[in-house]
Design a protein around this motif. Structure first.
Motif, mmCIF file in Angstrom:
data_model
loop_
_atom_site.group_PDB
_atom_site.id
_atom_site.type_symbol
_atom_site.label_atom_id
_atom_site.label_comp_id
_atom_site.label_asym_id
_atom_site.label_seq_id
_atom_site.Cartn_x
_atom_site.Cartn_y
_atom_site.Cartn_z
ATOM 1 N N UNK A 1 8.551 -12.745 -5.687
ATOM 2 C CA UNK A 1 7.493 -13.159 -6.538
ATOM 3 C C UNK A 1 7.487 -14.790 -6.348
ATOM 4 N N UNK A 2 7.921 -15.472 -5.492
ATOM 5 C CA UNK A 2 7.848 -16.671 -5.192
ATOM 6 C C UNK A 2 6.326 -17.136 -5.103
ATOM 7 N N UNK A 3 5.261 -16.534 -4.681
ATOM 8 C CA UNK A 3 4.082 -16.895 -4.693
ATOM 9 C C UNK A 3 3.204 -15.515 -4.752
ATOM 10 N N UNK A 4 1.799 -15.754 -5.046
ATOM 11 C CA UNK A 4 0.914 -14.560 -5.264
ATOM 12 C C UNK A 4 0.810 -14.049 -3.949
ATOM 13 N N UNK A 5 1.118 -12.630 -3.839
ATOM 14 C CA UNK A 5 0.947 -11.849 -2.583
ATOM 15 C C UNK A 5 0.118 -10.555 -3.142
ATOM 16 N N UNK A 6 -0.533 -9.959 -1.930
ATOM 17 C CA UNK A 6 -1.134 -8.669 -2.131
ATOM 18 C C UNK A 6 -0.172 -7.473 -1.494
ATOM 19 N N UNK A 7 -0.195 -6.292 -2.179
ATOM 20 C CA UNK A 7 0.750 -5.466 -1.430
ATOM 21 C C UNK A 7 0.111 -4.082 -1.560
ATOM 22 N N UNK A 8 0.109 -3.188 -0.212
ATOM 23 C CA UNK A 8 -0.572 -2.158 0.020
ATOM 24 C C UNK A 8 0.369 -1.213 0.419
ATOM 25 N N UNK A 9 0.802 -0.125 -0.325
ATOM 26 C CA UNK A 9 1.868 0.695 0.174
ATOM 27 C C UNK A 9 1.408 2.008 0.256
ATOM 28 N N UNK A 10 1.328 2.813 1.322
ATOM 29 C CA UNK A 10 1.021 4.008 1.664
ATOM 30 C C UNK A 10 2.269 4.865 1.726
ATOM 31 N N UNK A 11 2.133 5.996 0.965
ATOM 32 C CA UNK A 11 3.338 6.737 0.876
ATOM 33 C C UNK A 11 2.978 8.243 1.118
ATOM 34 N N UNK A 12 4.086 8.877 2.177
ATOM 35 C CA UNK A 12 3.850 10.174 2.517
ATOM 36 C C UNK A 12 4.936 11.059 1.968
ATOM 37 N N UNK A 13 6.266 10.798 2.035
ATOM 38 C CA UNK A 13 7.107 11.498 1.538
ATOM 39 C C UNK A 13 8.146 10.475 0.693
ATOM 40 N N UNK A 14 7.832 9.328 0.264
ATOM 41 C CA UNK A 14 8.510 8.502 -0.560
ATOM 42 C C UNK A 14 8.416 9.032 -1.899
ATOM 43 N N UNK A 15 9.774 8.760 -2.626
ATOM 44 C CA UNK A 15 9.764 9.140 -4.250
ATOM 45 C C UNK A 15 9.276 8.200 -5.122
ATOM 46 N N UNK A 16 8.941 8.604 -6.406
ATOM 47 C CA UNK A 16 8.415 7.513 -7.253
ATOM 48 C C UNK A 16 9.222 6.650 -7.482
ATOM 49 N N UNK A 17 10.710 6.913 -7.457
ATOM 50 C CA UNK A 17 12.010 5.968 -7.866
ATOM 51 C C UNK A 17 11.922 4.969 -6.776
ATOM 52 N N UNK A 18 11.697 5.421 -5.431
ATOM 53 C CA UNK A 18 11.743 4.319 -4.275
ATOM 54 C C UNK A 18 10.565 3.345 -4.465
ATOM 55 N N UNK A 19 9.456 4.189 -4.721
ATOM 56 C CA UNK A 19 8.255 3.075 -4.871
ATOM 57 C C UNK A 19 8.361 1.909 -5.913
#
Length: 254
Positions: free
Chosen positions: A62-80
């Motif tokens: 969070x040191x600067x503004x970034x854009x994050x795009x995460x594609x999940x196929x088998x990741x859990x809600x907790x891990x997201x």
């Protein structure tokens, strides 16, 4: 994970780097990768939680503004939740700078859960679900999201956009290997076009047949492993292989 702030402490002395060679300093190579856009394959014979931890580091702090795009196929809600920063501490509007593309099979939400995790909720985070027979839909969703972020930013700075796919294993289980590799060629191409940093999780050892088959399609391979925290003073380590620079680092703390 050291793509944000590396803990690397030397010039690397992997098995394929001889004493007579002077490999580039890892931090210099990392700066080049970040400046030009790069795609990293994250592998290893390690617990799933370590891949989540590695992914969180590569998605940036969070040191600067970034854009994050995460594609999940088998990741859990907790891990997201665990790999994304606290919405209250993130520069910019969290809902405008972060997006989830959900390609889980069978379809399920990774934002809304019947058993909410104890970590902070994801708030108004966008989740775009994809049901896709040939992965063209996943490619299109990722490409559209990257283009939207680029417009919102008025032109993305190098490494400002962070892209993650977790995991490739699920794609290889449901699709022909050639289909998966063509999809990755398209996605990694867009990542490079936007000077972004993309990482792709494959929870298999580095010397496995599947990893060896696709390793050359990426700018670097990042291996992770668990270690004895009582003995080593940390619980996990990483090692980078950058074939284009003939560079293999030593193991260092994740």
């Amino acid at each position: 994970m050291s793509a944000g702030s590396s803990g690397y402490r030397g010039s690397g002395s992997g098995d394929d780097v001889t004493a007579s060679e002077e490999p580039p300093r890892f931090l210099d190579v990392l700066r080049e990768l970040k400046a030009d856009g790069c795609n990293l394959l994250v592998v290893g014979d390690a617990p799933r939680r370590l891949f989540t931890e590695a992914s969180a580091g590569l998605l940036g702090g969070t040191d600067e503004q970034r854009y994050r795009l995460l594609a999940v196929t088998d990741a859990s809600a907790q891990s997201v939740v665990e790999r994304l920063p606290d919405p209250d501490e993130t520069p910019g509007e969290f809902g405008e700078t972060t997006e989830i593309v959900n390609h889980a099979s069978p379809p399920r939400s990774v934002v809304e859960s019947d058993d909410p995790p104890e970590t902070p909720p994801l708030g108004d985070l966008s989740e775009r679900r994809v049901v896709d027979p040939q992965l063209a839909g996943l490619q299109a969703e990722l490409a559209e999201s990257m283009a939207t972020f680029n417009r919102h930013a008025g032109g993305l700075r190098p490494a400002q956009l962070r892209v993650g796919v977790d995991s490739l294993g699920a794609l290889f289980e449901h699709y022909d290997a050639g289909v998966v590799r063509r999809c990755l060629q398209v996605v990694t191409g867009y990542v490079t076009d936007y000077d972004a940093m993309g990482h792709y999780v494959l929870t298999e050892p580095y010397d496995s047949e599947r990893v060896q088959r696709i390793a050359d399609d990426f700018d670097a391979v990042v291996e992770i492993r668990a270690v004895d925290s009582g003995r080593d003073g940390h619980h996990a380590e990483e090692r980078w292989r950058v074939a284009s620079r003939d560079l293999v680092t030593d193991w260092f703390p994740l």
